[in-house]
Design a protein around this motif. Sequence first.
Motif, PDB file in Angstrom:
ATOM      1  N   GLY A 155       0.762  -1.173  -0.009  1.00 22.58           N
ATOM      2  CA  GLY A 155      -0.124  -0.014   0.051  1.00 22.58           C
ATOM      3  C   GLY A 155       0.691   1.151  -0.281  1.00 22.58           C
ATOM      4  N   GLY A 156       1.855   1.248  -0.543  1.00 23.39           N
ATOM      5  CA  GLY A 156       2.856   2.648  -0.695  1.00 23.39           C
ATOM      6  C   GLY A 156       3.699   2.714   0.108  1.00 23.39           C
ATOM      7  N   ARG A 157       3.897   1.840   1.591  1.00 22.36           N
ATOM      8  CA  ARG A 157       4.754   2.205   2.444  1.00 22.36           C
ATOM      9  C   ARG A 157       5.273   0.932   3.009  1.00 22.36           C
ATOM     10  NH1 ARG A 157       0.328   4.411   6.740  1.00 22.36           N
ATOM     11  NH2 ARG A 157       1.846   3.873   8.341  1.00 22.36           N
ATOM     12  N   PRO A 158       6.355   0.863   3.566  1.00 20.56           N
ATOM     13  CA  PRO A 158       7.002  -0.318   4.434  1.00 20.56           C
ATOM     14  C   PRO A 158       5.839  -0.800   5.396  1.00 20.56           C
ATOM     15  CG  PRO A 158       8.587   1.411   4.379  1.00 20.56           C
ATOM     16  CD  PRO A 158       7.172   2.003   3.852  1.00 20.56           C
ATOM     17  N   SER A 207       6.104   0.497   8.800  1.00 20.13           N
ATOM     18  CA  SER A 207       5.776   1.932   9.540  1.00 20.13           C
ATOM     19  C   SER A 207       4.397   1.809  10.049  1.00 20.13           C
ATOM     20  CB  SER A 207       5.884   2.993   8.146  1.00 20.13           C
ATOM     21  OG  SER A 207       4.807   2.359   7.320  1.00 20.13           O
ATOM     22  N   HIS A 208       3.829   0.532  10.094  1.00 19.93           N
ATOM     23  CA  HIS A 208       2.676   0.406  10.694  1.00 19.93           C
ATOM     24  C   HIS A 208       2.688   0.203  12.070  1.00 19.93           C
ATOM     25  CE1 HIS A 208       0.041   0.779   7.173  1.00 19.93           C
ATOM     26  NE2 HIS A 208       0.958   0.033   6.525  1.00 19.93           N
ATOM     27  N   GLN A 209       2.122   0.789  13.058  1.00 14.24           N
ATOM     28  CA  GLN A 209       2.212   0.343  14.336  1.00 14.24           C
ATOM     29  C   GLN A 209       1.829  -0.966  14.733  1.00 14.24           C
ATOM     30  OE1 GLN A 209       0.109   3.161  16.933  1.00 14.24           O
ATOM     31  NE2 GLN A 209       2.289   4.576  16.953  1.00 14.24           N
ATOM     32  N   LEU A 262       8.600 -19.436  21.741  1.00  9.49           N
ATOM     33  CA  LEU A 262       7.675 -19.845  20.823  1.00  9.49           C
ATOM     34  C   LEU A 262       6.621 -18.879  20.560  1.00  9.49           C
ATOM     35  CD1 LEU A 262       6.437 -23.211  22.805  1.00  9.49           C
ATOM     36  CD2 LEU A 262       7.406 -22.866  20.282  1.00  9.49           C
ATOM     37  N   ARG A 271       5.777 -17.751  16.713  1.00 12.83           N
ATOM     38  CA  ARG A 271       4.413 -17.830  16.198  1.00 12.83           C
ATOM     39  C   ARG A 271       4.422 -16.340  15.553  1.00 12.83           C
ATOM     40  NH1 ARG A 271       2.805 -21.192  21.479  1.00 12.83           N
ATOM     41  NH2 ARG A 271       3.366 -23.350  20.506  1.00 12.83           N
ATOM     42  N   HIS A 310       5.657 -15.548  12.178  1.00 12.11           N
ATOM     43  CA  HIS A 310       4.967 -15.863  10.847  1.00 12.11           C
ATOM     44  C   HIS A 310       4.352 -14.958  10.577  1.00 12.11           C
ATOM     45  CE1 HIS A 310       6.288 -20.055  10.040  1.00 12.11           C
ATOM     46  NE2 HIS A 310       6.190 -20.360  11.464  1.00 12.11           N
ATOM     47  N   GLN A 311       3.131 -14.323  11.489  1.00 11.57           N
ATOM     48  CA  GLN A 311       2.682 -13.329  11.263  1.00 11.57           C
ATOM     49  C   GLN A 311       2.976 -11.961  10.666  1.00 11.57           C
ATOM     50  OE1 GLN A 311      -0.500 -13.992  11.741  1.00 11.57           O
ATOM     51  NE2 GLN A 311      -1.274 -11.999  11.001  1.00 11.57           N
ATOM     52  N   GLY A 327       4.533 -12.840   7.046  1.00  9.62           N
ATOM     53  CA  GLY A 327       3.486 -13.209   6.094  1.00  9.62           C
ATOM     54  C   GLY A 327       3.814 -14.502   5.104  1.00  9.62           C
ATOM     55  N   TYR A 376       6.148 -18.421   5.236  1.00  4.19           N
ATOM     56  CA  TYR A 376       5.281 -19.509   5.359  1.00  4.19           C
ATOM     57  C   TYR A 376       5.569 -20.667   4.491  1.00  4.19           C
ATOM     58  CZ  TYR A 376       1.398 -22.609   6.702  1.00  4.19           C
ATOM     59  OH  TYR A 376       0.718 -23.592   7.212  1.00  4.19           O
ATOM     60  N   HIS A 433      11.385 -22.240  13.764  1.00  8.62           N
ATOM     61  CA  HIS A 433      10.231 -22.541  14.720  1.00  8.62           C
ATOM     62  C   HIS A 433      10.229 -23.854  15.259  1.00  8.62           C
ATOM     63  CE1 HIS A 433       5.650 -22.092  15.083  1.00  8.62           C
ATOM     64  NE2 HIS A 433       6.015 -22.647  15.860  1.00  8.62           N
ATOM     65  N   LYS A 434      10.601 -24.900  14.296  1.00  4.39           N
ATOM     66  CA  LYS A 434      10.732 -26.096  14.802  1.00  4.39           C
ATOM     67  C   LYS A 434      11.824 -26.240  15.722  1.00  4.39           C
ATOM     68  CE  LYS A 434       8.747 -27.905  10.549  1.00  4.39           C
ATOM     69  NZ  LYS A 434       8.844 -28.137   8.890  1.00  4.39           N
ATOM     70  N   TRP A 491      -0.818 -21.445  11.191  1.00  5.24           N
ATOM     71  CA  TRP A 491      -0.024 -19.951  11.177  1.00  5.24           C
ATOM     72  C   TRP A 491      -0.184 -19.626   9.710  1.00  5.24           C
ATOM     73  CZ3 TRP A 491       0.529 -19.005  15.684  1.00  5.24           C
ATOM     74  CH2 TRP A 491       0.590 -20.123  16.472  1.00  5.24           C
ATOM     75  N   LEU A 495      -2.985 -15.379   7.778  1.00  4.64           N
ATOM     76  CA  LEU A 495      -2.516 -14.641   6.777  1.00  4.64           C
ATOM     77  C   LEU A 495      -3.247 -14.431   5.296  1.00  4.64           C
ATOM     78  CD1 LEU A 495       1.214 -16.172   7.078  1.00  4.64           C
ATOM     79  CD2 LEU A 495       0.369 -13.891   7.919  1.00  4.64           C
TER      80      LEU A 495
END
Lengths: 368, 74
Positions: free
Chosen positions: A259-262, A265-267, A317, A321, A324-325, A328, A332, A342-343, B44, B48
């Motif tokens: 969306g045009g920004r790194p 930069s989102h909180q 852990l 976890r 991953h979020q 993105g 994965y 993770h393993k 996980w 996403l």
Amino acid sequence: MDLAFSPAQTLLQQSARTFLLQRCPPERVQELALDRRGFAADLWKEIAALGWPGLLIAPEHGGSGASLADALALMEELGRACFPGPFVPSAVVAATALGLAGGRRAHGLLAGLATGSRICTLALLEGPGRLAPEAMTLPIAAPGRLTGRKLFVPDAHAATDLIVVGHASAGPAVLLLPMGRPGIIARPLDSMTGDKLFELSFADVEIGPDDLLAQPGRAWAVLGPALRAGALARCAEMAGAAQRVLELCVEHARVRVQGGRPIGSHQAIQHACADLYRDVESARWLTWEAEWALASGRPDADATVAAAKAHGAEAALRVARRGHQIMGAIGYSEEHPLHLLHKRILAASQDMGDAALHLETLARAIGL
Amino acid sequence: MADELGQRVLSLGMELLGPYAALRAGSPEARLRGEIEHQYQTAWGHTLAGGTSEIQRTTIAVRALGLPAEPRGR
């Protein structure tokens, strides 16, 4: 409390990182994880030449007589690289137990461990899967015959020797056996972590009086410190792996534009990265505080080790976890190292006592 | 965001199974047919795919609760 690394520890970490980047990249780790009988004999030979399996072995038995702190500095790098194989069971736990036990057979094995010609694994867990004296009930008589089974024995296919914990009439007992002793049968389990774990069956195995690693009544004096060293080694491994997850996430958040920004930069992503940082730092410093407590013989050393392992498991852990979020879809995929980290963290969180077991120890230590 | 609940449930499942948690379907000694291990690994991706949990929260905050939107990219 001075937790700064010595110049030798800094050098050990730097040389380990360089070596592992070259010789144990993520592709190699993945290849070994997928091979159900995989063992990197070449890597083990190379780390033996670097002196790693002999770090905790006294110079008179061919090791370098380094401190647990030195071994933990190395463990952070092994965790970062997701180094596979029996380093913790053999080079940390068995080396510590054998050193404390003493005697001709233990000394002979230590010399082999230091050169890398021998590897010693551990047969600890049974059905309940708990690393507690009352949950390790394999009946031991020496002389006598050994019948029963152990679970989750690491790298039995690569090991030359085996430490077995069970119960004799006098209380906890510990044996040192060659893997080739007739009647020891290994059956592979299939773990998603890539660890090579086995069920070991003992079918009427002949046990002599010399097979006892410690005299009756002394088993826990030998095992206790060895298992504490193993738990701290897993803590350092988790901290190293979690640190790597943090670095991957921060780098990704900086460069990935949406969306045009790194995205960094989102909180929402900044706060997630800040939480990762908090978990990595707290896991790491609890580990080093516990090492300091052990080294200075503080009475609360057991409690600090338990706190480090319980918190380290949960914190690392969370890092994996949440990682991953933040990463993105790219994180994965199998080509990205995040799943290996993770393993590695998952396996280390459960080995040498899981968070629940160490929280029980901590509860007892504070008088509950 | 139900997928976050799934992640919490599966993480608890892994904790409860202890050393058995990581055993895959078909392994000797695997518990619950290795189902928790398999679901844990796939969980996980669920927060996403089809819009991350962060995007869903922004949608709730802006569209449902009427909060001002974050400034657009430069």
